[in-house]
Write an enzyme that holds these catalytic residues in place. Sequence first.
Site, short mmCIF file in Angstrom:
data_model
loop_
_atom_site.label_atom_id
_atom_site.label_comp_id
_atom_site.label_asym_id
_atom_site.label_seq_id
_atom_site.Cartn_x
_atom_site.Cartn_y
_atom_site.Cartn_z
CG ASP A 20 42.12 49.40 3.71
OD1 ASP A 20 41.53 49.58 4.76
OD2 ASP A 20 42.66 50.37 3.05
NE ARG A 66 51.88 50.05 -5.26
CZ ARG A 66 52.27 49.88 -3.96
NH1 ARG A 66 53.17 49.00 -3.58
NH2 ARG A 66 51.63 50.70 -3.19
CG ASP A 100 49.64 52.01 -5.94
OD1 ASP A 100 50.49 52.28 -6.78
OD2 ASP A 100 49.72 52.22 -4.76
CB SER A 157 47.20 56.24 3.42
OG SER A 157 47.73 56.92 2.49
#
Length: 409
Positions: free
Chosen positions: A18, A98, A127, A181
């Site tokens: 990605d 994050r 996110d 994922s």
Amino acid sequence: MAVKDVKKVVLAYSGGLDTSVILKWLQTTYNCEVVTFTADLGQGEELGPARKKAEMFGVKEIFVDDLRETFVRDFVFPMFRANTVYEGQYLLGTSIARPLIAQRQIEIAEQVGADAVAHGATGKGNDQVRFELSYYALKPDIKIIAPWREWDLTSRTKLLDFAEQHQIPIAKDKRGEAPFSVDANLLHSSSEGKILEDPAQEADEIVYQRTIRPEDAPDKATVIAIDFENGDPVAVDGVALSPAALLTRLNELGKANGIGRLDLVENRFVGMKSRGVYETPGGTILLAAHRAIESITLDREAAHLKDSLMPRYAELIYNGFWFSPERRMLQALIDTSQHSVNGRVRLKLYKGNVTCVGRESPNSLYSMKVVTFEDDQGAYDQVDAKGFIKLNALRLRLGAMAGRRGGAL
């Protein structure tokens, strides 16, 4: 945002399919210089290939930073001082990573003179919110590029086609749909999507990466000791360790004893419910230990106040408000409470369970002289309890008498 407005962008880059597609897409769509940033947060992956891939794309400025100690010391430990869990169960392993990634991205952007940052979060998840709230809090005028909200690569097939057209290496297991994922760091691993989307179906054992099955854990318990100073763990079994090394050690112990598995349906900030399978072996042990040492070192009302504020604090982290003034205010209160949280906790680890079997502290508020069932030699006058009870019962008695006269509650 007009394409011509962006000259240089810092991309949060993992080296996977990605973000590799995103890197090339930024170069072709925005015709801008791309700087890559790859963070080592203890995800357990070799980061050398990410650098090589970035070089293959002609990237001149490549940052691969080991942030494990910073992650645990400045983000994980402050969060654990509050005994933080979201919706009663989730230890926030993804959420707490994050703001650190975003912080470092902004630092790099200022260092290299970039006018934009980019991330690979989708438009359905949390996110994107966490990254962008952090970007704006740290650099209000920064330009943000979120490819998943802009491009037309709306399916896995289109993504693979783009990769082939631009000669982006594709791992064989990326052909077709991935089974689920994964996001991982030193605190946890998180698995979502695909075969996990039906919350009625038990997760297959292949989903679990950080723990063995509790059924397969040793038949003999493992007993460990954790030392705390000012609310933070500093040693395991008497061996002083750095923050990252300590969490790594607890992860090893948790994995070997099948500790830290969680199958959860949570409420995302963007509005939908999501099913995730999480593994937080070391964090699960640490939470139990921290609550145990607080049980003898914190005043009752201080402890209850902390517990009442914790859900709000957890929600702020989950929703991406780490750099908000209200989170900083709560952190100051929490940190103040930890000055007396010193001592040692002994824990028994056994087949997925963590049990406290002992706690001691030079700051202990626990008095055997007061609580003993034997003669306390006048330390506590039991007669005093009568007045205490009658005073606390006064409103109840008045309410009951009013009720007998037909009064409303």
